[in-house]
Motif scaffolding. Structure first.
Motif, mmCIF file in Angstrom:
data_model
loop_
_atom_site.group_PDB
_atom_site.id
_atom_site.type_symbol
_atom_site.label_atom_id
_atom_site.label_comp_id
_atom_site.label_asym_id
_atom_site.label_seq_id
_atom_site.Cartn_x
_atom_site.Cartn_y
_atom_site.Cartn_z
ATOM 1 N N MET A 274 0.943 -1.143 0.004
ATOM 2 C CA MET A 274 -0.067 0.067 0.042
ATOM 3 C C MET A 274 0.813 1.307 0.056
ATOM 4 N N SER B 139 2.138 3.828 -4.235
ATOM 5 C CA SER B 139 1.283 4.893 -4.066
ATOM 6 C C SER B 139 2.260 6.122 -4.387
ATOM 7 N N ASN C 295 -4.784 2.222 -6.007
ATOM 8 C CA ASN C 295 -4.365 2.179 -4.467
ATOM 9 C C ASN C 295 -5.344 3.310 -3.812
#
Length: 260
Positions: free
Chosen positions: A185, A189, A212
Motif C-alpha cells: 500500500m 502509491s 491504490n
C-alpha cells in the motif's frame, strides 16, 4: 442519545489514556517518517528531480514532496497497530464486553475508529510541526485545514485494518498478514514519488498505484496542506470512506463473541 455520547467519550478517553501511558508508541510512530525526512530524503534529493505538479505552483524540494506521504505513513502504521489491539480487546479486553452490550455494534466499531483517528491526528500534527521546524514550507493555517482530512484518512485505514483483523483467527498471524498489506500500500502509491515517474518506468505498476486507495489519501493530504482542491481526489476519498466502513461493519457482523 446520551448513552451513545457517553460511549464515544469513554472509548476515546480510554484510547487517549492508553496512548499517554505508552510513550514509546508515540515516539516509535514518529521514528519511521522522521528517518525518511532527515536521512533518506537527503540521498534521494539529487536522484529525484521534481517538476512542477499540482498542487505545487513552483519547483519543490524532495523533502517538501514526501511530507504528505510521511503523514500517511503515520496514519497507516498507527491504524494497523490499533487493529492489533482490537484483536486483543475482542478476545479478552474491554471491547469483548462492549460488543456483547445492547449498544449497536457498528456504532461501537465507529467509536473505536474515531478514537484511533484522534490519536493518529495528534501524532500526524506533531510530525508536521517537526517538519516545519526542519524547514519544510507549511503554513499554520494549512495544518489546521488538513486536520479533518487526516481524521477521515485515519478512519479509512483503521476500518480497512479492522476488516482484516476480523478474519484473522490467531494473534500470531497478524504481523505476517500486515506486512503483506502495509508495504505494498505504501510503496505502490504517490507517497515517495509522483505517479508520472512510476508511469515512465512501468505502466503496470502505474495502474496498480492508480487503483491504490492510499494514493488518494496521500494526495488529499497533499492538496489540503497547500489549501488546494481536487474534485476527483476528494470524491475517491469519500467513496473509500464508505467502502471501508461497510467492509469493517460486515467483517464484525458475523463475529461470535463469547459471553462467558
Amino acid at each position: 442519545m446520551k448513552k451513545y455520547l457517553y460511549c464515544m467519550q469513554g472509548i476515546v478517553y480510554k484510547e487517549l489514556i492508553r496512548f499517554l501511558k505508552q510513550k514509546s508508541r508515540f515516539f516509535s510512530a514518529l521514528v519511521r517518517p522522521l528517518l525518511w525526512l532527515f536521512i533518506f530524503s537527503v540521498g534521494f534529493r539529487t536522484a529525484l528531480g521534481l517538476a512542477i505538479t499540482p498542487p505545487y505552483e513552483t519547483y519543490i524540494t524532495y523533502e517538501t514532496y514526501i511530507v504528505p506521504g510521511l503523514v500517511g505513513m503515520v496514519l497507516l502504521f498507527n491504524g494497523m497497530q490499533s487493529s492489533l489491539t482490537m484483536i486483543f480487546d475482542r478476545e479478552m479486553g474491554s471491547m469483548k464486553i462492549l460488543l456483547t452490550s445492547y449498544i449497536n455494534r457498528n456504532y461501537l466499531l465507529f467509536c473505536k475508529m474515531f478514537a484511533t483517528s484522534v490519536v493518529s491526528t495528534i501524532q500526524a500534527i506533531t510530525f508536521l510541526i517537526v517538519a516545519k521546524l526542519y524547514g519544510v514550507d507549511i503554513e499554520n493555517v494549512a495544518i489546521l485545514v488538513t486536520i479533518p482530512i487526516i481524521m477521515i484518512s485515519s478512519i479509512i485505514l483503521n476500518a480497512f485494518a479492522l476488516f482484516i483483523s476480523s478474519v484473522i483467527k490467531q494473534l500470531e498471524n497478524f504481523a505476517t498478514v500486515m506486512n503483506f498489506v502495509i508495504f505494498p500500500m505504501f510503496f505502490l502509491s504517490s507517497a515517495l514519488y509522483p505517479l508520472w515517474k512510476i508511469k515512465d518506468s512501468s505502466i503496470f505498476l502505474f495502474n496498480l498505484s492508480s487503483c491504490n486507495p492510499f494514493t488518494y489519501i496521500v494526495e488529499a493530504i497533499r492538496f489540503s496542506l497547500y489549501m488546494k482542491f481536487d474534485l476527483q481526489v476528494f470524491l475517491i476519498l469519500a467513496i473509500s470512506l464508505a467502502i471501508s466502513l461497510i467492509m469493517a461493519f460486515l467483517g464484525f457482523k458475523s463475529k461470535k463473541v463469547n459471553h462467558s
